[in-house]
Design a protein around this motif. Structure first.
Motif, PDB file in Angstrom:
ATOM      1  N   PHE A 193       0.812  -1.215   0.000  1.00  0.00           N
ATOM      2  CA  PHE A 193       0.000   0.000   0.000  1.00  0.00           C
ATOM      3  C   PHE A 193       0.853   1.275   0.000  1.00  0.00           C
ATOM      4  O   PHE A 193       0.358   2.358  -0.267  1.00  0.00           O
ATOM      5  N   LEU A 194       2.150   1.158   0.257  1.00  0.00           N
ATOM      6  CA  LEU A 194       3.007   2.340   0.345  1.00  0.00           C
ATOM      7  C   LEU A 194       3.023   3.165  -0.939  1.00  0.00           C
ATOM      8  O   LEU A 194       2.966   4.397  -0.886  1.00  0.00           O
ATOM      9  N   LYS A 195       3.097   2.515  -2.087  1.00  0.00           N
ATOM     10  CA  LYS A 195       3.184   3.267  -3.348  1.00  0.00           C
ATOM     11  C   LYS A 195       1.935   4.128  -3.573  1.00  0.00           C
ATOM     12  O   LYS A 195       2.059   5.336  -3.789  1.00  0.00           O
ATOM     13  N   PRO A 196       0.725   3.568  -3.539  1.00  0.00           N
ATOM     14  CA  PRO A 196      -0.447   4.444  -3.717  1.00  0.00           C
ATOM     15  C   PRO A 196      -0.617   5.435  -2.565  1.00  0.00           C
ATOM     16  O   PRO A 196      -1.051   6.573  -2.778  1.00  0.00           O
ATOM     17  N   MET A 197      -0.257   5.041  -1.346  1.00  0.00           N
ATOM     18  CA  MET A 197      -0.377   5.956  -0.211  1.00  0.00           C
ATOM     19  C   MET A 197       0.556   7.148  -0.383  1.00  0.00           C
ATOM     20  O   MET A 197       0.151   8.300  -0.188  1.00  0.00           O
ATOM     21  N   ASN A 198       1.794   6.890  -0.767  1.00  0.00           N
ATOM     22  CA  ASN A 198       2.743   7.980  -0.948  1.00  0.00           C
ATOM     23  C   ASN A 198       2.360   8.873  -2.126  1.00  0.00           C
ATOM     24  O   ASN A 198       2.586  10.085  -2.084  1.00  0.00           O
ATOM     25  N   ALA A 199       1.759   8.292  -3.155  1.00  0.00           N
ATOM     26  CA  ALA A 199       1.256   9.108  -4.271  1.00  0.00           C
ATOM     27  C   ALA A 199       0.142  10.036  -3.786  1.00  0.00           C
ATOM     28  O   ALA A 199       0.089  11.217  -4.161  1.00  0.00           O
ATOM     29  N   LEU A 200      -0.746   9.529  -2.938  1.00  0.00           N
ATOM     30  CA  LEU A 200      -1.821  10.349  -2.373  1.00  0.00           C
ATOM     31  C   LEU A 200      -1.251  11.453  -1.488  1.00  0.00           C
ATOM     32  O   LEU A 200      -1.689  12.610  -1.556  1.00  0.00           O
ATOM     33  N   ILE A 201      -0.260  11.124  -0.676  1.00  0.00           N
ATOM     34  CA  ILE A 201       0.370  12.123   0.193  1.00  0.00           C
ATOM     35  C   ILE A 201       1.035  13.218  -0.646  1.00  0.00           C
ATOM     36  O   ILE A 201       0.896  14.409  -0.358  1.00  0.00           O
ATOM     37  N   THR A 202       1.737  12.827  -1.703  1.00  0.00           N
ATOM     38  CA  THR A 202       2.374  13.807  -2.589  1.00  0.00           C
ATOM     39  C   THR A 202       1.331  14.698  -3.234  1.00  0.00           C
ATOM     40  O   THR A 202       1.480  15.926  -3.282  1.00  0.00           O
ATOM     41  N   TRP A 203       0.252  14.094  -3.725  1.00  0.00           N
ATOM     42  CA  TRP A 203      -0.822  14.871  -4.350  1.00  0.00           C
ATOM     43  C   TRP A 203      -1.419  15.856  -3.343  1.00  0.00           C
ATOM     44  O   TRP A 203      -1.656  17.024  -3.674  1.00  0.00           O
ATOM     45  N   ALA A 204      -1.672  15.398  -2.127  1.00  0.00           N
ATOM     46  CA  ALA A 204      -2.246  16.272  -1.090  1.00  0.00           C
ATOM     47  C   ALA A 204      -1.307  17.438  -0.786  1.00  0.00           C
ATOM     48  O   ALA A 204      -1.747  18.589  -0.686  1.00  0.00           O
ATOM     49  N   ASN A 205      -0.033  17.152  -0.650  1.00  0.00           N
ATOM     50  CA  ASN A 205       0.937  18.222  -0.396  1.00  0.00           C
ATOM     51  C   ASN A 205       1.009  19.211  -1.554  1.00  0.00           C
ATOM     52  O   ASN A 205       1.056  20.426  -1.342  1.00  0.00           O
ATOM     53  N   ASP A 206       0.997  18.690  -2.781  1.00  0.00           N
ATOM     54  CA  ASP A 206       1.082  19.544  -3.962  1.00  0.00           C
ATOM     55  C   ASP A 206      -0.160  20.416  -4.149  1.00  0.00           C
ATOM     56  O   ASP A 206      -0.071  21.498  -4.732  1.00  0.00           O
TER      57      ASP A 206
END
Length: 120
Positions: A95-108
């Protein structure tokens, strides 16, 4: 008419996988806990200190839910006093890959989201 189930269905199956998964990981604490466990094993007290603003009771409750769903593994060591450690399971690691993509999107996009909220 009787309802038929295949051999893999159970009382825990949810008809909508998206809602089922997002209901668990989309709560207030689960993503933060999973992110904190990324690439390491940690004890309850250290996890509590690192997250900071979560109560011990809420941390315990969320860890139990994440363990029940298979995202984390809880290891108890037979020592005095007992030592308990938490780590991501294989499912949690996946789950780390999609979770980190979501975190990056949220930060951006956080600034744009806040601006949009102010306009309404």
């Amino acid at each position: 008419m009787t309802k038929q189930f295949d051999d893999t269905s159970s009382q825990f199956d949810h008809p909508c996988p998206i809602r089922d998964v997002l209901d668990r990981i989309g709560d207030q604490w689960s993503l933060l806990i999973l992110k904190t466990l990324e690439n390491r094993t940690i004890r309850f007290t250290a996890l509590h200190k690192e997250i900071g603003d979560i109560s011990r009771q809420m941390l315990s409750r969320t860890l139990k839910k994440l363990e029940k769903d298979g995202y984390i593994v809880r290891t108890i060591y037979a020592e005095t006093p007992p030592r308990v450690e938490y780590a991501l399971s294989d499912l949690g690691q996946s789950f780390l890959k999609p979770m980190n993509a979501l975190i990056t999107w949220a930060n951006d996009n956080h600034k744009a989201i806040n601006l949009a909220r102010r306009k309404s």
